[in-house]
Design a protein around this motif. Structure first.
Motif, PDB file in Angstrom:
ATOM      1  N   VAL A   1      57.621  90.661  55.369  1.00 45.94           N
ATOM      2  CA  VAL A   1      57.634  89.806  54.183  1.00 45.94           C
ATOM      3  C   VAL A   1      56.620  90.338  53.180  1.00 45.94           C
ATOM      4  O   VAL A   1      55.435  90.490  53.497  1.00 45.94           O
TER       5      VAL A   1
ATOM      6  N   LEU B   1      64.431  81.524  50.113  1.00 43.45           N
ATOM      7  CA  LEU B   1      63.701  80.678  51.053  1.00 43.45           C
ATOM      8  C   LEU B   1      62.243  80.648  50.624  1.00 43.45           C
ATOM      9  O   LEU B   1      61.631  81.685  50.380  1.00 43.45           O
TER      10      LEU B   1
ATOM     11  N   GLY C   1      59.489  79.571  52.239  1.00 40.34           N
ATOM     12  CA  GLY C   1      58.433  79.877  53.203  1.00 40.34           C
ATOM     13  C   GLY C   1      58.920  79.700  54.615  1.00 40.34           C
ATOM     14  O   GLY C   1      60.129  79.621  54.884  1.00 40.34           O
ATOM     15  N   LEU C   2      57.973  79.623  55.547  1.00 43.82           N
ATOM     16  CA  LEU C   2      58.262  79.478  56.976  1.00 43.82           C
ATOM     17  C   LEU C   2      57.671  78.183  57.498  1.00 43.82           C
ATOM     18  O   LEU C   2      56.581  77.774  57.098  1.00 43.82           O
TER      19      LEU C   2
ATOM     20  N   VAL D   1      63.896  75.790  53.070  1.00 36.76           N
ATOM     21  CA  VAL D   1      63.063  76.338  54.137  1.00 36.76           C
ATOM     22  C   VAL D   1      63.870  76.333  55.439  1.00 36.76           C
ATOM     23  O   VAL D   1      64.557  75.343  55.732  1.00 36.76           O
TER      24      VAL D   1
ATOM     25  N   ILE E   1      54.552  83.968  50.488  1.00 34.65           N
ATOM     26  CA  ILE E   1      55.353  82.775  50.747  1.00 34.65           C
ATOM     27  C   ILE E   1      54.480  81.579  51.115  1.00 34.65           C
ATOM     28  O   ILE E   1      53.293  81.714  51.401  1.00 34.65           O
TER      29      ILE E   1
ATOM     30  N   LEU F   1      63.507  85.508  52.296  1.00 34.34           N
ATOM     31  CA  LEU F   1      62.117  85.164  51.988  1.00 34.34           C
ATOM     32  C   LEU F   1      61.585  86.052  50.865  1.00 34.34           C
ATOM     33  O   LEU F   1      60.895  85.578  49.964  1.00 34.34           O
TER      34      LEU F   1
ATOM     35  N   LYS G   1      54.496  87.165  59.176  1.00 28.96           N
ATOM     36  CA  LYS G   1      54.823  87.815  57.904  1.00 28.96           C
ATOM     37  C   LYS G   1      54.808  89.332  58.057  1.00 28.96           C
ATOM     38  O   LYS G   1      55.681  90.026  57.507  1.00 28.96           O
TER      39      LYS G   1
END
Length: 442
Positions: A259, A222, A224-225, A191, A263, A217, A254
């Motif tokens: 995205v 990756l 997530g955020l 992450v 995620i 992402l 997102k």
């Protein structure tokens, strides 16, 4: 079908009478394993970090952020021994860390400069740290720790604050780091270190660093955020509605990043500022309870649970480190909680062993959790946080096995209701706060 499965099957359709369909929960990790704190800084093991571990134990949390400023030398060669003592301390205290490799844009202006480095540099860092400190890795084997270890690896904290790292270099670093970690174990989660500017400046792109990693992402490198959310009476007023929720920032970002994959959400820093009109004990308790469930209750696009981690900042500070606004302790050693830490402990006491059964945060403002002995229904009864009519009775379906219902607020148990044989419970809730209704077996 086990007890928990039976409970979940009964509530997935709706958590409230008349609330409409609620979404399935998704991520099924108990709450105490999503809650933690930091920082367990690798060069401050022993006495300097004792009060943080006291805080985590007293609250009942199981996670912590372990960060390092000395994780590589000036030639950008990883130095994993920097983490050894800190890992031992975390293991001895029953806390599972996530790892944060720090890098600030200002490092490139030091004498000698420390540039961010190449894809290859970061690949090697990811590989080395995952191999040694990942779950069941070399450190665990050397220390008889079984399959204990790190599942979540993060790097480069708040790049959008100084905003001096070139976007392409940032993207290459995260790509290398993720590929290096996944070369050891594809199940480990990588992450990017927390972003701050969606909250502080309303910038859903994080000053361009978000779009730079959108491809990572979308392809799953990756997971997530990570958002750092500091609710504030002027800059992010949580009491003014869901527009100032972390869910809103998550959804906006997102969309802004493009995205397309559903995620996960991480929060390695959040708090309510004890400043100005919010410098009040009761208001802080009330606001912080709303904030905790805002962070824990984040949903994916499909409505399922997105939250992997929710760490408030700063559990161990008495105000001596960064001032009183976000300090969550009244005494350092022994650690003593302020009102926000007391609220967090209350949430863990009530829901620590529970998982989400249903989420309806975007409409009724309710979250439903369960374990083997009880069910907890959370209502964000604040203007703009629920589509319920403010001040109307809160009607909740009673599980057929329940014998008591307990209404909890930020400051503790408000009222107990006998509910055996009762199909539903209708409660008068004045509003402008968050409520927790627990149903219990005998």
């Amino acid at each position: 079908m086990g007890i928990v499965s039976f409970f979940k099957a009964a509530v997935l359709a709706a958590a409230l009478v008349g609330s409409g369909a609620a979404s399935h929960a998704g991520e099924q990790t108990p709450m105490r394993q999503r809650i933690g704190g930091g920082n367990m800084v690798t060069f401050l093991t022993g006495a300097p970090t004792a009060n943080l571990y006291q805080a985590l134990r007293k609250i009942g949390a199981r996670m912590g952020r372990m960060d390092s400023y000395g994780w590589r030398d000036l030639e950008r060669i990883p130095t994993p021994h920097d983490f050894d003592a800190a890992m031992r301390e975390a293991y001895d205290n029953g806390i599972t860390p996530i790892i944060l490799l720090e890098y600030e844009g200002s490092y490139q202006f030091l004498d000698p400069p420390q540039p961010i480095g190449s894809y290859e540099d970061w690949y090697e860092a990811g590989r080395v740290y995952a191999e040694r400190f990942g779950r069941g890795g070399a450190w665990a084997r050397e220390n008889g720790a079984g399959d204990w270890g790190v599942d979540v690896f993060t790097a480069i904290n708040e790049p959008d604050v100084q905003a001096t790292i070139p976007h392409d270099a940032y993207r290459d670093a995260l790509a290398g780091f993720a590929d290096g970690v996944h070369s050891v174990n594809k199940a480990f989660r990588v992450v990017p270190g927390g972003f701050a500017t969606c909250n502080s400046h309303g910038d859903a792109t994080f000053r361009g660093y978000g779009p730079a990693i959108a491809g990572l992402l979308n392809d799953g490198r990756l997971d997530g955020l990570d958002f750092h959310t500091y609710y504030h009476p002027r800059w992010y007023p949580i009491e003014r509605g869901r527009a100032f929720s972390v869910q809103t920032c998550f959804d906006r970002s997102k969309a802004a990043l493009g995205v397309t994959r559903d995620i996960n959400f991480y929060a390695t820093e959040f708090n309510t500022a004890r400043v100005e009109t919010w410098d009040d004990e009761e208001l802080q308790g009330s606001l912080f309870l709303t904030a905790v469930w805002d962070q824990l209750g984040v949903q994916k696009a499909d409505g399922s649970s997105a939250t992997v981690l929710a760490f408030p900042w700063n559990l161990f500070d008495t105000g001596s480190v960064e001032g009183p606004a976000y300090a969550m302790a009244t005494h350092a050693d022994p650690w003593m909680p302020d009102v926000r830490s007391e609220v967090l402990k209350r949430v863990v006491d009530l829901a620590g062993d529970m998982t989400f059964a249903a989420l309806d945060g975007r409409r009724s403002g309710t979250l439903t959790l369960e374990d083997d002995t009880s069910r907890l229904v959370v209502l964000q009864e604040r203007p703009g946080w629920t589509d319920r009519e403010q001040g109307s009775p809160w009607t909740v379906a009673v599980p057929p096995w329940a014998v008591t219902g307990e209404l909890w607020g930020w400051n503790g148990l408000r009222k107990t209701y006998p509910v055996e044989g009762v199909p539903s419970l209708s409660l008068d809730v004045p509003g402008n706060e968050t409520y927790m209704l627990r149903f219990r077996r005998k």
